[in-house]
Design a protein around this motif. Structure first.
Motif, PDB file in Angstrom:
ATOM      1  N   ALA A  75      -0.090   6.516   2.146  1.00  0.00           N
ATOM      2  CA  ALA A  75      -1.481   6.754   1.742  1.00  0.00           C
ATOM      3  C   ALA A  75      -2.048   7.952   2.488  1.00  0.00           C
ATOM      4  N   LYS A  92       0.823  -1.204   0.000  1.00  0.00           N
ATOM      5  CA  LYS A  92       0.000   0.000   0.000  1.00  0.00           C
ATOM      6  C   LYS A  92       0.861   1.260   0.000  1.00  0.00           C
ATOM      7  N   ALA A  94       0.721   4.019  -3.061  1.00  0.00           N
ATOM      8  CA  ALA A  94       0.391   5.422  -2.784  1.00  0.00           C
ATOM      9  C   ALA A  94       1.513   6.365  -3.184  1.00  0.00           C
ATOM     10  N   GLY A 138      -6.962   4.448   2.972  1.00  0.00           N
ATOM     11  CA  GLY A 138      -6.167   4.642   1.772  1.00  0.00           C
ATOM     12  C   GLY A 138      -5.904   6.118   1.551  1.00  0.00           C
ATOM     13  N   ARG A 139      -6.192   6.591   0.359  1.00  0.00           N
ATOM     14  CA  ARG A 139      -6.001   8.006   0.040  1.00  0.00           C
ATOM     15  C   ARG A 139      -7.282   8.806   0.260  1.00  0.00           C
TER      16      ARG A 139
END
Length: 256
Positions: free
Chosen positions: A123, A55, A59, A98-99
């Motif tokens: 992220a 992850k 990102a 996440g983002r």
């Protein structure tokens, strides 16, 4: 049995057999997922440290938004569910954010303040802007660092299918919610990548005489309501969304 199934597969080159038993997810893998933190010797299908690295790498790419169309779509659908609830949430948690795919679809009239939590610091650093005041916390979904009765709302978009102990994660979410708090989440369901599982299992049966799982285990819809009830949620709603490509997404809503 393996030869017969392989022969049947060759007779139907354009269509995989849907009723052959190898096309179902291996039950031991599903059971291991639910017992991952049950004590010594318990199995964990996911390496959380490796997942964090993956992850973080994703990102940090120059244009991550080019590969995030599905997460944007699901984030928007979760936001629609939140809009359907006629109340304003003082403090909300986006778990496995996440983002930040959910907050961008919401506004301050619905959520006054957002706490974003994810295991990947990249992220959080590269998250998308939102009009809602936010604070970011690096945290694992299975080990939340928050006090009980902290949040009015918890949302989670396409993150919980990667945890090793889903019952524990749901219990953690229930604990951090205030009484009458709301949980809205989306995760991939048991029929996700169904055709790929069939192809891999039948091909391996033909060549090796047996098969091993090559696709992540996913929770069945029939099990999710029970897991939410065990965690303490009530007034449950489970919605299944299937596409022509065989992806099953489950949207869940639960009240504490």
């Amino acid at each position: 049995m393996a030869a017969a199934l392989a022969k049947r597969w060759r007779r139907l080159p354009g269509r995989l057999c849907w009723d052959a038993w190898p096309c179902r997810p291996p039950r031991p893998v599903i059971a291991a997922r639910c017992r991952s933190s049950g004590g010594p010797g318990a199995l964990s299908p996911f390496d959380r440290r490796l997942k964090r690295k993956q992850k973080n790498w994703a990102a940090a790419q120059p244009h991550p938004e080019q590969c995030e169309y599905l997460r944007h779509e699901v984030g928007g659908r979760i936001a629609d569910r939140v809009f359907d609830i006629s109340r304003t949430f003082s403090l909300a948690l986006d778990l496995g954010c996440g983002r930040s795919y959910v907050a961008q679809h919401l506004n301050k009239d619905v959520v006054e303040k957002f706490c974003r939590a994810d295991i990947a610091e990249n992220a959080l650093k590269n998250s998308m802007e939102s009009e809602i005041p936010t604070v970011s916390v690096v945290a694992d979904e299975e080990f939340l660092p928050f006090k009980e009765n902290t949040f009015d709302l918890v949302v989670s978009s396409l993150s919980l299918h990667w945890v090793n102990d889903l019952p524990k994660a749901l219990h953690e979410i229930h604990q951090v919610l205030k009484p009458d708090g709301v949980f809205v989440g989306a995760m991939f369901g048991g029929d996700t990548l169904y055709e790929l599982r069939c192809s891999l299992q039948l091909a391996e049966l033909e060549r090796e005489g047996g098969f091993a799982p090559h696709v992540s285990p996913f929770t069945a819809v029939s099990d999710l309501g029970h897991l939410l009830g065990r965690a303490g949620f009530n007034t449950l709603t489970v919605v299944t969304i299937s596409s022509k490509k065989g992806t099953a997404q489950k949207t869940t809503t639960g009240y504490r």
